[in-house]
Design a protein around this motif. Structure first.
Motif, mmCIF file in Angstrom:
data_model
loop_
_atom_site.group_PDB
_atom_site.id
_atom_site.type_symbol
_atom_site.label_atom_id
_atom_site.label_comp_id
_atom_site.label_asym_id
_atom_site.label_seq_id
_atom_site.Cartn_x
_atom_site.Cartn_y
_atom_site.Cartn_z
ATOM 1 N N ALA A 95 36.414 30.044 40.967
ATOM 2 C CA ALA A 95 37.393 31.111 41.205
ATOM 3 C C ALA A 95 36.677 32.356 41.703
ATOM 4 C CB ALA A 95 38.159 31.426 39.914
ATOM 5 N N THR A 96 37.114 32.859 42.846
ATOM 6 C CA THR A 96 36.542 34.089 43.413
ATOM 7 C C THR A 96 37.683 35.094 43.592
ATOM 8 O OG1 THR A 96 36.816 33.252 45.667
ATOM 9 C CG2 THR A 96 34.709 32.832 44.590
ATOM 10 N N PRO A 97 38.080 35.780 42.534
ATOM 11 C CA PRO A 97 39.230 36.693 42.637
ATOM 12 C C PRO A 97 38.949 37.865 43.561
ATOM 13 C CG PRO A 97 38.121 36.955 40.529
ATOM 14 C CD PRO A 97 37.502 35.761 41.190
ATOM 15 N N TYR A 121 31.019 42.820 40.747
ATOM 16 C CA TYR A 121 30.579 41.426 40.765
ATOM 17 C C TYR A 121 31.720 40.454 40.492
ATOM 18 C CZ TYR A 121 26.275 44.067 40.091
ATOM 19 O OH TYR A 121 25.271 44.988 40.216
ATOM 20 N N GLY A 122 32.583 40.806 39.559
ATOM 21 C CA GLY A 122 33.664 39.897 39.178
ATOM 22 C C GLY A 122 34.648 39.650 40.308
ATOM 23 N N ARG A 167 39.731 42.223 31.900
ATOM 24 C CA ARG A 167 40.741 41.245 31.481
ATOM 25 C C ARG A 167 41.289 40.477 32.681
ATOM 26 N NH1 ARG A 167 41.635 39.814 26.300
ATOM 27 N NH2 ARG A 167 43.873 39.668 26.685
ATOM 28 N N LEU A 168 41.506 41.162 33.793
ATOM 29 C CA LEU A 168 42.070 40.530 34.986
ATOM 30 C C LEU A 168 41.121 39.476 35.542
ATOM 31 C CD1 LEU A 168 44.287 40.473 37.199
ATOM 32 C CD2 LEU A 168 42.966 42.218 38.403
ATOM 33 N N VAL A 169 39.843 39.843 35.686
ATOM 34 C CA VAL A 169 38.872 38.901 36.228
ATOM 35 C C VAL A 169 38.702 37.705 35.286
ATOM 36 C CG1 VAL A 169 36.436 38.592 36.817
ATOM 37 C CG2 VAL A 169 37.663 40.628 37.595
ATOM 38 N N THR A 170 38.650 37.973 33.988
ATOM 39 C CA THR A 170 38.523 36.884 33.017
ATOM 40 C C THR A 170 39.700 35.934 33.099
ATOM 41 O OG1 THR A 170 37.260 38.297 31.500
ATOM 42 C CG2 THR A 170 38.317 36.355 30.562
ATOM 43 N N LEU A 171 40.899 36.465 33.244
ATOM 44 C CA LEU A 171 42.094 35.637 33.361
ATOM 45 C C LEU A 171 42.016 34.742 34.591
ATOM 46 C CD1 LEU A 171 45.003 34.955 32.412
ATOM 47 C CD2 LEU A 171 45.799 36.845 33.831
ATOM 48 N N ALA A 215 35.868 40.312 47.124
ATOM 49 C CA ALA A 215 35.958 41.683 47.637
ATOM 50 C C ALA A 215 37.322 42.319 47.395
ATOM 51 C CB ALA A 215 35.592 41.769 49.104
ATOM 52 N N SER A 216 37.319 43.645 47.359
ATOM 53 C CA SER A 216 38.526 44.422 47.091
ATOM 54 C C SER A 216 38.378 45.772 47.773
ATOM 55 C CB SER A 216 38.711 44.608 45.580
ATOM 56 O OG SER A 216 38.774 43.348 44.935
ATOM 57 N N PRO A 217 38.976 45.944 48.947
ATOM 58 C CA PRO A 217 38.755 47.167 49.718
ATOM 59 C C PRO A 217 39.292 48.416 49.033
ATOM 60 C CG PRO A 217 39.741 45.430 51.069
ATOM 61 C CD PRO A 217 39.829 44.989 49.649
ATOM 62 N N VAL A 218 38.538 49.476 49.129
ATOM 63 C CA VAL A 218 39.004 50.806 48.762
ATOM 64 C C VAL A 218 39.215 51.555 50.072
ATOM 65 C CG1 VAL A 218 38.526 52.934 47.510
ATOM 66 C CG2 VAL A 218 37.682 50.743 46.626
ATOM 67 N N ASP A 219 40.468 51.819 50.401
ATOM 68 C CA ASP A 219 40.797 52.483 51.669
ATOM 69 C C ASP A 219 40.694 53.990 51.472
ATOM 70 O OD1 ASP A 219 41.457 49.934 52.756
ATOM 71 O OD2 ASP A 219 43.384 50.041 51.731
#
Length: 290
Positions: free
Chosen positions: A133-135, A199-200, A99-103, A204-208
C-alpha cells in the motif's frame, strides 16, 4: 501495488480541531455536539430545514436561531488552521495523519475478514504475491466536485463548497470575499514535517503553494534549495506565482491574461480556461512569504 487516494484531509484536521474547541475545551466551548451537528445540517444557519428545525416556531425565532449558527461559524473561521505552523493544530494533524496512513497500510497487512479470502485467492492463483500500500493525497481538479456532495463541516466550510486541494491548507470560504492568509513559508511547512507525511504518504501528496509576484528571486532560490535538502516539511510542493489582483483581472478579461497559468497539483493549467468555481478557489488559496 495499490495506492489509496485520500482527499479532504486538511478540512478534516481543521474540523476536528474546531469540534475540540467549540464543544470539548472548557475554556472555549460554546455548544454541545448534538447542537453543532444540527448547526451543520442546517448549513451554519443558511438553510434552516425541518425536521432539524421546527419551521412552525415562527420566522422571528427561526431567524434568531439562524443568526446564532452564523455566529458560531464566525468563531470557527477564526480558529487556528492546519498548515500555519500552529503547535496545537499540528499535534492533532500529526495524530490524524499517523492514523490515516496506518489504516491504509493495515488494510492489506491485516485485512478485514471480508477482504482476506480475495487476497488469499490471488496468492493461490499466482504464487507468492505481496501487495504494497502506497497511500497518497490528491484531488487534482476534483476539489470542486468532491465538495459538492459534502455537507457543511465544522471548520467553517459551507454545504457543497470546495474542499482544499491536495494536501494544501484549507482556502478561505468561497461564499465570502477572497481573504487569503499570508504565512511564513518555513514556519508553515513545519505542519507537514512528520514521518506519516514525509514517508508514510509514499505516493506523494502535493502542497499547492501560492507565492506573491514580489517574492524575491534570491529568497525563492534559497527556499527551493532548503526544501531539496529536506530542511522543510512535505514530500511534494507546487508553486504558483501570482497575485490575487492578477487572478481577479484574468477572470474578468481572459484574453488579456491568456498566459496566466496556475498549478493544479498534477499539471499546470491556463487560468482563463478554468470554470468560475475553480478560479474562485484559486483566489482563496493561502499565500506563503519568505
Amino acid at each position: 501495488m495499490t495506492a489509496p487516494l485520500c482527499a479532504g484531509v486538511s478540512n478534516t484536521i481543521d474540523a476536528l480541531f474546531a469540534i475540540k474547541k467549540l464543544v470539548f475545551d472548557p475554556a472555549s466551548a460554546i455548544t454541545s455536539l448534538p447542537e453543532l451537528l444540527d448547526c451543520l445540517i442546517n448549513d451554519w444557519g443558511y438553510a434552516m430545514i425541518g425536521p432539524y428545525q421546527n419551521t412552525l416556531m415562527g420566522q422571528a425565532e427561526l431567524a434568531e436561531q439562524a443568526k446564532r449558527y452564523r455566529e458560531w461559524r464566525d468563531i470557527a473561521l477564526q480558529l487556528p488552521k492546519w498548515g500555519s505552523g500552529h503547535a496545537e493544530v499540528d499535534a492533532l494533524g500529526e495524530w490524524f495523519m499517523d492514523r490515516l496512513v496506518t489504516l491504509c497500510v493495515d488494510t492489506l497487512r491485516g485485512p478485514h475478514p471480508v477482504l482476506k479470502p480475495a487476497l488469499d485467492t490471488i496468492a493461490a492463483s499466482f504464487g507468492s504475491i505481496e501487495f504494497v500500500a502506497t497511500p497518497g493525497i490528491g484531488t487534482f481538479e476534483g476539489y470542486v466536485g468532491d465538495g459538492l456532495d459534502c455537507g457543511a463541516s465544522a471548520d467553517g466550510r459551507r454545504n457543497g463548497m470546495p474542499i482544499a486541494s491536495d494536501l494544501s491548507p484549507t482556502p478561505s470560504p468561497q461564499d465570502l470575499p477572497p481573504a487569503p492568509a499570508f504565512r511564513n513559508i518555513y514556519q508553515a511547512l513545519q505542519s507537514w514535517r512528520v514521518d506519516a507525511i514525509e514517508y508514510g504518504l509514499s505516493n506523494a501528496s502535493p502542497v499547492d503553494m501560492n507565492i506573491p509576484e514580489n517574492f524575491p528571486l534570491e529568497d525563492l532560490k534559497r527556499f527551493v534549495k532548503a526544501y531539496a535538502r529536506g530542511e522543510t516539511g512535505s514530500n511534494l510542493i507546487t508553486l504558483t506565482c501570482t497575485d490575487l489582483a492578477t487572478c481577479q483581472a484574468a477572470a474578468q478579461d481572459p484574453e488579456r491574461y491568456n498566459l496566466v497559468r496556475v498549478r493544479m497539483g498534477g499539471w499546470t493549467e491556463f487560468y482563463a480556461a478554468m470554470f468560475p468555481m475553480h478560479q474562485e478557489q484559486h483566489q482563496r488559496r493561502q499565500y506563503f512569504t519568505p
